[in-house]
Design a protein around this motif. Structure first.
Motif, short mmCIF file in Angstrom:
data_model
loop_
_atom_site.label_atom_id
_atom_site.label_comp_id
_atom_site.label_asym_id
_atom_site.label_seq_id
_atom_site.Cartn_x
_atom_site.Cartn_y
_atom_site.Cartn_z
N ILE A 52 0.84 -1.20 0.00
CA ILE A 52 0.00 0.00 0.00
C ILE A 52 0.88 1.25 0.00
O ILE A 52 2.04 1.21 0.41
CB ILE A 52 -0.96 0.04 1.20
N THR A 53 0.30 2.35 -0.49
CA THR A 53 1.00 3.62 -0.50
C THR A 53 0.46 4.49 0.63
O THR A 53 -0.76 4.56 0.84
CB THR A 53 0.80 4.36 -1.83
N PRO A 54 1.32 5.16 1.39
CA PRO A 54 0.82 6.02 2.47
C PRO A 54 0.10 7.23 1.92
O PRO A 54 0.36 7.69 0.80
CB PRO A 54 2.10 6.42 3.22
N HIS A 55 -0.79 7.76 2.72
CA HIS A 55 -1.50 9.00 2.35
C HIS A 55 -0.52 10.16 2.32
O HIS A 55 0.27 10.36 3.25
CB HIS A 55 -2.60 9.28 3.37
N ILE A 56 -0.53 10.91 1.23
CA ILE A 56 0.26 12.13 1.11
C ILE A 56 -0.73 13.28 0.94
O ILE A 56 -1.26 13.51 -0.15
CB ILE A 56 1.25 12.09 -0.07
N GLY A 57 -1.01 13.94 2.04
CA GLY A 57 -1.95 15.06 2.00
C GLY A 57 -1.24 16.36 2.27
O GLY A 57 -0.05 16.52 2.02
N LEU A 58 -1.98 17.33 2.81
CA LEU A 58 -1.41 18.65 3.06
C LEU A 58 -0.96 18.77 4.51
O LEU A 58 -1.48 18.09 5.38
CB LEU A 58 -2.45 19.73 2.75
N TYR A 59 0.01 19.64 4.74
CA TYR A 59 0.44 19.96 6.10
C TYR A 59 -0.44 21.13 6.58
O TYR A 59 -0.16 22.29 6.29
CB TYR A 59 1.91 20.35 6.13
N GLU A 60 -1.50 20.82 7.28
CA GLU A 60 -2.50 21.83 7.61
C GLU A 60 -2.08 22.68 8.81
O GLU A 60 -1.66 22.15 9.84
CB GLU A 60 -3.85 21.16 7.92
N THR A 91 2.09 29.64 4.01
CA THR A 91 3.03 29.09 3.04
C THR A 91 2.39 27.91 2.30
O THR A 91 1.42 27.32 2.78
CB THR A 91 4.32 28.62 3.72
N VAL A 92 2.94 27.59 1.15
CA VAL A 92 2.38 26.52 0.32
C VAL A 92 3.43 25.42 0.20
O VAL A 92 4.27 25.44 -0.72
CB VAL A 92 1.99 27.06 -1.08
N PRO A 93 3.43 24.45 1.12
CA PRO A 93 4.42 23.37 1.05
C PRO A 93 4.11 22.41 -0.09
O PRO A 93 3.03 22.45 -0.69
CB PRO A 93 4.29 22.68 2.40
#
Length: 341
Positions: A210-218, A224-226
């Motif tokens: 499985i692939t880990p979830h890659i979401g946003l750094y909230e 800033t826009v990481p």
């Protein structure tokens, strides 16, 4: 009976259940040191999970009160959830990377209503329909994960050996799944003499199948826009170069040949980005992209909370395309739409 596995040379794992989650368990690793056992992660904060952890420690010939330290790979509740209870029972130190310590502190200090408003605004900006956003606007004082775990008292410094007496465990910073995710490289000969360089506790960074979830750094206070997907892909390359003899992940099962798994994941994300460019032949919002992406089930069958996670992952992929110059936001669009360049 607790599910305990002996991985040899003073390393065992305890399968700690995650309530109502298809992953089933978090593998909490118990590492013997000259000052007592050290845990890598702790599992979800739930009575059944606590019973599994304490029962597993007993099956390992120790007890929670004897735990010397806790190393947290990242702040998610299925990894960090029981850290406060472990520290209360044992006096153990708790260590985490500074970036995720900041997340834990922010989550503890931010008013829950502000999180709800922030999430609702983010989903609206992503183009979510009002019927999806409305429950967030109407909710009151939710129980958010991350409020009960311990605030770590030690900082994991990337590249340095952790203070584990009699062991060589080096921290490898692997942002992507979270901003402060770390893998932990046990720089010791493999007990079965498998070829490679030691063993890698990979957390959620490198998993089999499985692939880990890659979401946003909230962060409601950070404009800033990481680029979390870019962070993750760079981190994969770093881990692949270590060439560990065996990977000990936080879910599923140990495996070998980390470089091949790294290559599979890199190829997977490149294929996904290429597929998104096809979708972006027509300008689309983040929500419209998410509902057309390939998930482990049809969009109509994805539960409410999981849709929010999917939207976050879709936006992470769009940010990567924008940074690579392969897509751009359409000027003046609201909600924002993206189009291939």
């Amino acid at each position: 009976m607790p599910q305990v596995t002996d991985h040899g040379a003073g390393v065992r794992s305890v399968a700690v259940p995650i309530p109502d989650n298809p992953l089933g368990h978090t593998l909490v690793y118990v590492v013997d040191t000259d000052r007592g056992p050290v845990l890598i992660d702790t599992g979800w904060d739930d009575p059944a999970s606590w019973d599994a952890l304490t029962g597993g420690l007993a099956a390992c010939g120790t007890a929670v009160g004897e735990v010397h330290g806790v190393v947290i790979t990242h702040h998610h509740p299925d990894h960090h959830g029981l850290s406060a209870r472990v520290r209360e029972a044992s006096g153990a130190w708790v260590a985490m990377h500074a970036a995720d310590i900041s997340v834990v502190r922010r989550t503890r200090e931010t008013e829950p209503g502000r999180w709800l408003a922030y999430m609702a605004d983010k989903l609206t900006a992503a183009g979510a329909p009002e019927e999806h956003v409305a429950p967030l606007r109407a909710a009151r004082r939710p129980r958010l994960p991350g409020l009960s775990p311990a605030l770590p008292d030690r900082e994991i410094v990337p590249g340095e050996l952790l203070d584990l007496a009699g062991r060589r465990l080096r921290a490898i910073w692997t942002p992507g799944h979270t901003p402060g995710h770390v893998c932990l490289h046990l720089e010791e000969d493999h007990p079965a003499r498998l070829p490679g360089h030691g063993r890698l506790f990979s957390g959620d960074h490198l998993l089999p199948r499985i692939t880990p979830h890659i979401g946003l750094y909230e962060d409601p206070d950070d404009d800033t826009v990481p680029d979390p997907l870019g962070d993750y892909l760079d981190s994969l390359e770093r881990v692949g170069g270590l060439g560990p003899a065996e990977v000990l992940p936080a879910h599923l099962h140990p495996f070998t040949d980390a470089p091949s798994r790294v290559r599979e994941l890199l190829d997977h994300h490149e294929e996904r980005l290429t597929g998104l460019l096809t979708l972006l032949g027509t300008p689309r919002t983040v929500w419209q992209v998410a509902e057309r992406m390939e998930w482990n089930r049809p969009w109509a069958d994805i539960p409410y909370g999981s849709r929010n996670i999917a939207v976050s992952e879709a936006e992470a992929h769009l940010r990567r395309l924008v940074k690579l110059g392969r897509a751009e936001a359409v000027t003046g669009s609201g909600p924002v739409t993206y189009v291939a360049v």
